[in-house]
Design a protein around this motif. Structure first.
Motif, PDB file in Angstrom:
ATOM      1  N   ALA A   1       0.833  -1.210   0.000  1.00  0.00           N
ATOM      2  CA  ALA A   1       0.000   0.000   0.000  1.00  0.00           C
ATOM      3  C   ALA A   1       0.864   1.255   0.000  1.00  0.00           C
ATOM      4  N   TRP A   2       1.977   1.219   0.723  1.00  0.00           N
ATOM      5  CA  TRP A   2       2.893   2.371   0.756  1.00  0.00           C
ATOM      6  C   TRP A   2       3.487   2.617  -0.624  1.00  0.00           C
ATOM      7  N   VAL A   3       3.887   1.567  -1.311  1.00  0.00           N
ATOM      8  CA  VAL A   3       4.470   1.713  -2.645  1.00  0.00           C
ATOM      9  C   VAL A   3       3.443   2.309  -3.610  1.00  0.00           C
ATOM     10  N   ILE A   4       2.219   1.792  -3.568  1.00  0.00           N
ATOM     11  CA  ILE A   4       1.186   2.240  -4.510  1.00  0.00           C
ATOM     12  C   ILE A   4       0.799   3.693  -4.243  1.00  0.00           C
ATOM     13  N   THR A   5       0.564   4.042  -2.987  1.00  0.00           N
ATOM     14  CA  THR A   5       0.163   5.427  -2.689  1.00  0.00           C
ATOM     15  C   THR A   5       1.307   6.401  -2.935  1.00  0.00           C
ATOM     16  N   SER A   6       2.534   5.973  -2.688  1.00  0.00           N
ATOM     17  CA  SER A   6       3.675   6.853  -2.951  1.00  0.00           C
ATOM     18  C   SER A   6       3.815   7.133  -4.443  1.00  0.00           C
ATOM     19  N   LYS A   7       3.608   6.115  -5.251  1.00  0.00           N
ATOM     20  CA  LYS A   7       3.784   6.261  -6.699  1.00  0.00           C
ATOM     21  C   LYS A   7       2.615   7.001  -7.340  1.00  0.00           C
ATOM     22  N   TYR A   8       1.394   6.644  -6.965  1.00  0.00           N
ATOM     23  CA  TYR A   8       0.234   7.162  -7.695  1.00  0.00           C
ATOM     24  C   TYR A   8      -0.492   8.298  -6.984  1.00  0.00           C
ATOM     25  N   LEU A   9      -0.257   8.457  -5.696  1.00  0.00           N
ATOM     26  CA  LEU A   9      -0.905   9.545  -4.982  1.00  0.00           C
ATOM     27  C   LEU A   9       0.079  10.672  -4.701  1.00  0.00           C
ATOM     28  N   ASN A  10       1.315  10.310  -4.317  1.00  0.00           N
ATOM     29  CA  ASN A  10       2.351  11.313  -4.068  1.00  0.00           C
ATOM     30  C   ASN A  10       3.255  11.523  -5.273  1.00  0.00           C
TER      31      ASN A  10
ATOM     32  N   PRO B   1       8.471   8.591  -8.308  1.00  0.00           N
ATOM     33  CA  PRO B   1       8.944   7.477  -9.146  1.00  0.00           C
ATOM     34  C   PRO B   1       9.539   6.369  -8.287  1.00  0.00           C
ATOM     35  N   LEU B   2       9.584   5.187  -8.858  1.00  0.00           N
ATOM     36  CA  LEU B   2      10.052   4.040  -8.078  1.00  0.00           C
ATOM     37  C   LEU B   2      11.507   4.188  -7.654  1.00  0.00           C
TER      38      LEU B   2
ATOM     39  N   GLN C   1      15.509   4.725  -3.157  1.00  0.00           N
ATOM     40  CA  GLN C   1      16.442   5.536  -2.372  1.00  0.00           C
ATOM     41  C   GLN C   1      15.965   5.705  -0.936  1.00  0.00           C
ATOM     42  N   ILE C   2      14.662   5.909  -0.752  1.00  0.00           N
ATOM     43  CA  ILE C   2      14.116   6.045   0.616  1.00  0.00           C
ATOM     44  C   ILE C   2      14.389   4.783   1.419  1.00  0.00           C
TER      45      ILE C   2
ATOM     46  N   THR D   1      16.975  -3.049   1.136  1.00  0.00           N
ATOM     47  CA  THR D   1      17.162  -3.170  -0.303  1.00  0.00           C
ATOM     48  C   THR D   1      15.832  -3.468  -0.976  1.00  0.00           C
ATOM     49  N   LEU D   2      15.345  -2.508  -1.758  1.00  0.00           N
ATOM     50  CA  LEU D   2      14.153  -2.694  -2.578  1.00  0.00           C
ATOM     51  C   LEU D   2      14.514  -2.248  -3.992  1.00  0.00           C
ATOM     52  N   SER D   3      14.820  -3.208  -4.844  1.00  0.00           N
ATOM     53  CA  SER D   3      15.235  -2.860  -6.201  1.00  0.00           C
ATOM     54  C   SER D   3      14.044  -2.368  -7.000  1.00  0.00           C
ATOM     55  N   ARG D   4      14.340  -1.537  -7.988  1.00  0.00           N
ATOM     56  CA  ARG D   4      13.277  -1.023  -8.845  1.00  0.00           C
ATOM     57  C   ARG D   4      12.557  -2.155  -9.581  1.00  0.00           C
TER      58      ARG D   4
END
Length: 524
Positions: free
Chosen positions: A192-201, A204-205, A210-211, A218-221
Motif C-alpha cells: 500500500a505504501w508503494v502504490i500510494t507513494s507512486k500514484y498519490l504522491n 517514481p520508483l 532511495q528512501i 534493499t528494494l530494487s526497482r
C-alpha cells in the motif's frame, strides 16, 4: 547624546582634538552609511513582501476568482522568509521607533486521534532555590508539538509450529493464507505504501528505492515494478465495479488532460490522454471518479466509455463530445460549464482591464453566490431557490449579453467571450431549472488537477498498459479521497482481504464511506 559636542568639554590640545574629531566623525559617517544600507534593504524586503501578498490575496481582492493558487505554498514560504530577514535586520538596526505587533492567527489544536507521548520535565530539586523550603505543586504547563516518523520499515515474523500424530504420523500446521503476491516478502502495508507513494504522491520508483536504502533496506526497482504490475491486475475488478456504479447516475462530469507516453524501443514519445468522469455531488450516494487512459483525444473514446448511458453530461466546449449530443445519439443532454464561460471574461479583464468583462464577472458572481446559499439545501429547496433567484439573474444576464454583443465589433476578444456564452446559452441555463444539476465542471477539474501537477515528477508513462494501470489505480485512490477515506489505510485493508474475498460481495470493498457500504448491503 552628541559625541562631537562632548569633545569641547574635554581638556585636549587643538591637534589632538582635531584628530579625535576626525575619527569620531568617520565612525559616525560609517554608522550612518550602514544604517542607510539596512534601511534600503528593509524597504526592498517590504516591497517584496507587498508583492508576495498581492500574489497571495490578489485573486480574492481584485480578480473575483475563486480558483486556488497552485503555487500558494511557495508564496507562503517566501513571505515567511522575508519576515525572517526583516527581523534579523531589526536586531542590528538601533532605532527608537516602536514596532507594530505582528498579528498571528490562533494555532489550531492538534487532532485528538493522534497518539500522545508524554515527556515530564521535573525541576532538578524539590526545594525552593530562594529559601530552601519544600516546593508544592500548584499546576502544570502543557504544550504540544506535532512530530512525524519517516517511512519505518519492520518485519512480520510468522511462526507456524508443526505438530505430528504419533499414531498415524499426520503432520498438522496452520496453512499460509493466500496473498496478493504469493510467497512474496512484501506485507500489505508495504504494498500500500508503494502504490500510494507512486500514484498519490507521484514519486517514481527509483525515489522509493532511495528512501528504503537510507533505512538500509534493499528494494530494487525491478522488484517494486513487479509489485506494481501485479497489484494493478488484482485491483482491476474493483475499478470495473466503480465504473458500473458511476454509470448508474443520471448526471456526469467529463474532462481530459494530456499525458506523454514513451514509445518503447525508439526512445520517442507520443501524446496520450487521461479522461476523467466524475459523479454529481448534488445527487445522493457516494462520490466516484473514474479515469480512462487512451492514446488520443478522439471523441470516440468518450462514446466507448459511456456506451448506452443516458443522462446529463457536463463538459467544456471540446468538439469530441458533440456527437454525444446529436439528434442521432439521443442519449446525452449537454450541460455547459459556467466556470469556462466566466474564464473567457476573466482572461479579457486581465489582459486589458475591460469594463465590459468586469461587469460580466460581477453578474456571474451573483449566480455563484446563489449556489453558495443553496449548498446545504435538498433538491426540492434548491430548485425553488434557483427558480426565485437564479432564473431572473440569468434572464437579465442574457439580455445584457445580447445588447452588448450588438455593440461589439466582430473578431475581437470581446466578441469571442460574448459569443462563447451566447452560443452555449441553452446548455448554460439548463441547471437552473432543476435542483440537482451542477453549475460548472469544477468537481472533475479538481479531481484531475493533482494528476496534472504530478506529471512534473513522472514526466511520461512507460507504455499504454502502464497508463491504463495508472488510470485504474488513480480511480480507486481518487474515489477513496472523495469519500473522506485515508487511501493508504483503505488500500492496506483491501490488499489483506482481497485474496479470499467472494466476488459476489465485491461492493463491500469499494472505497465508499461506511454508510454507503451499508446501504449497498441492504440493497443486496
Amino acid at each position: 547624546m552628541k559625541p562631537l559636542a562632548q569633545l569641547d568639554q574635554l581638556n585636549l590640545d587643538a591637534h589632538t582634538k582635531q584628530q579625535v574629531t576626525g575619527i569620531v566623525q568617520a565612525l559616525l559617517d560609517q554608522a550612518q552609511q550602514a544604517i542607510r544600507v539596512q534601511e534600503l534593504k528593509i524597504q526592498a524586503l517590504t516591497m517584496e513582501l507587498a508583492h508576495l501578498r498581492r500574489i497571495q490575496f490578489g485573486k480574492k481582492n481584485e480578480s473575483l476568482s475563486s480558483q486556488p493558487n497552485l503555487f500558494e505554498e511557495s508564496v507562503l514560504a517566501d513571505i515567511a522568509a522575508v519576515h525572517a530577514e526583516i527581523e534579523q535586520i531589526d536586531v542590528t538596526v538601533k532605532t527608537n521607533a516602536p514596532k507594530s505587533p505582528r498579528v498571528r492567527a490562533g494555532r489550531q489544536p492538534l487532532p485528538d486521534h493522534l497518539p500522545r507521548i508524554e515527556h515530564r520535565h521535573e525541576p532538578e530539586s524539590c526545594q525552593c532555590g530562594q529559601c530552601g523550603n519544600k516546593l508544592v505543586k500548584i499546576g502544570e504547563d502543557v504544550t504540544e508539538q506535532l512530530d512525524v516518523e519517516p517511512a519505518r520499515f519492520f518485519v512480520h515474523r510468522h511462526i507456524r509450529p508443526q505438530y505430528a500424530c504419533k499414531s498415524c504420523e499426520t503432520i498438522t500446521a496452520e496453512p499460509v493464507p493466500p496473498a496478493i503476491i504469493d510467497s512474496g516478502m512484501a506485507a500489505p502495508g508495504l504494498l500500500a505504501w508503494v502504490i500510494t507513494s507512486k500514484y498519490l504522491n507521484h514519486l517514481p520508483l527509483y525515489r522509493l528505492e532511495q528512501i528504503a536504502a537510507r533505512e538500509q533496506v534493499t528494494l530494487s526497482r525491478s522488484t517494486l515494478a513487479e509489485w506494481v504490475g501485479r497489484i494493478g491486475v488484482a485491483l482491476q475488478p474493483l475499478t470495473e465495479q466503480l465504473k458500473w456504479h458511476l454509470l448508474q447516475g443520471n448526471t456526469l462530469h467529463a474532462d481530459e488532460t494530456p499525458v506523454t507516453q514513451l514509445e518503447p524501443g525508439n526512445g520517442k514519445t507520443q501524446r496520450a490522454y487521461l479522461w476523467a468522469y466524475r459523479s454529481n455531488d448534488l445527487d445522493p450516494g457516494p462520490r466516484i471518479v473514474v479515469f480512462d487512459y487512451q492514446i488520443s483525444r478522439s471523441g470516440q473514446h468518450a462514446r466507448n466509455f459511456l456506451q448506452n448511458w443516458q443522462g446529463h453530461l457536463l463538459v467544456d466546449d471540446y468538439g469530441g463530445y458533440k456527437a454525444l449530443f446529436s439528434r442521432a445519439a439521443l442519449s446525452c443532454t449537454e450541460l455547459a460549464c459556467w466556470a469556462h464561460a466566466r474564464r473567457k471574461f476573466f482572461d479579457l479583464h486581465q489582459a486589458n482591464g475591460s469594463s465590459m468583462a468586469f461587469e460580466a464577472l460581477q453578474r456571474i458572481a451573483n449566480l455563484y453566490a446563489i449556489e453558495k446559499e443553496s449548498k446545504h439545501l435538498n433538491i426540492e429547496l434548491r430548485q425553488q431557490l434557483r427558480a426565485e433567484k437564479s432564473l431572473p439573474v440569468l434572464d437579465e444576464l442574457h439580455d445584457w449579453l445580447r445588447q452588448t454583443r450588438m455593440q461589439t465589433a466582430h473578431g475581437g476578444a470581446s466578441a469571442k467571450a460574448l459569443d462563447y456564452a451566447l452560443k452555449r446559452w441553452p446548455s448554460l441555463v439548463r441547471y437552473a431549472h432543476t435542483g440537482y444539476l451542477p453549475i460548472d465542471n469544477n468537481p472533475v477539474e479538481n479531481s484531475i488537477r493533482p494528476i496534472a501537477i504530478g506529471k512534473k515528477n513522472w514526466l511520461f508513462t512507460g507504455s499504454q498498459r502502464a497508463g491504463q494501470r495508472a488510470a485504474n489505480i488513480q480511480t480507486l485512490l481518487g474515489t477513496a479521497q472523495l469519500n473522506g477515506l485515508n487511501p493508504g489505510a483503505w488500500l492496506n485493508d483491501i490488499l489483506t482481504k482481497l485474496p479470499t474475498w467472494p466476488n459476489s460481495r465485491i461492493d463491500e470493498l469499494l472505497p465508499f464511506a461506511p454508510e454507503f457500504i451499508q446501504s449497498l448491503k441492504l440493497k443486496q
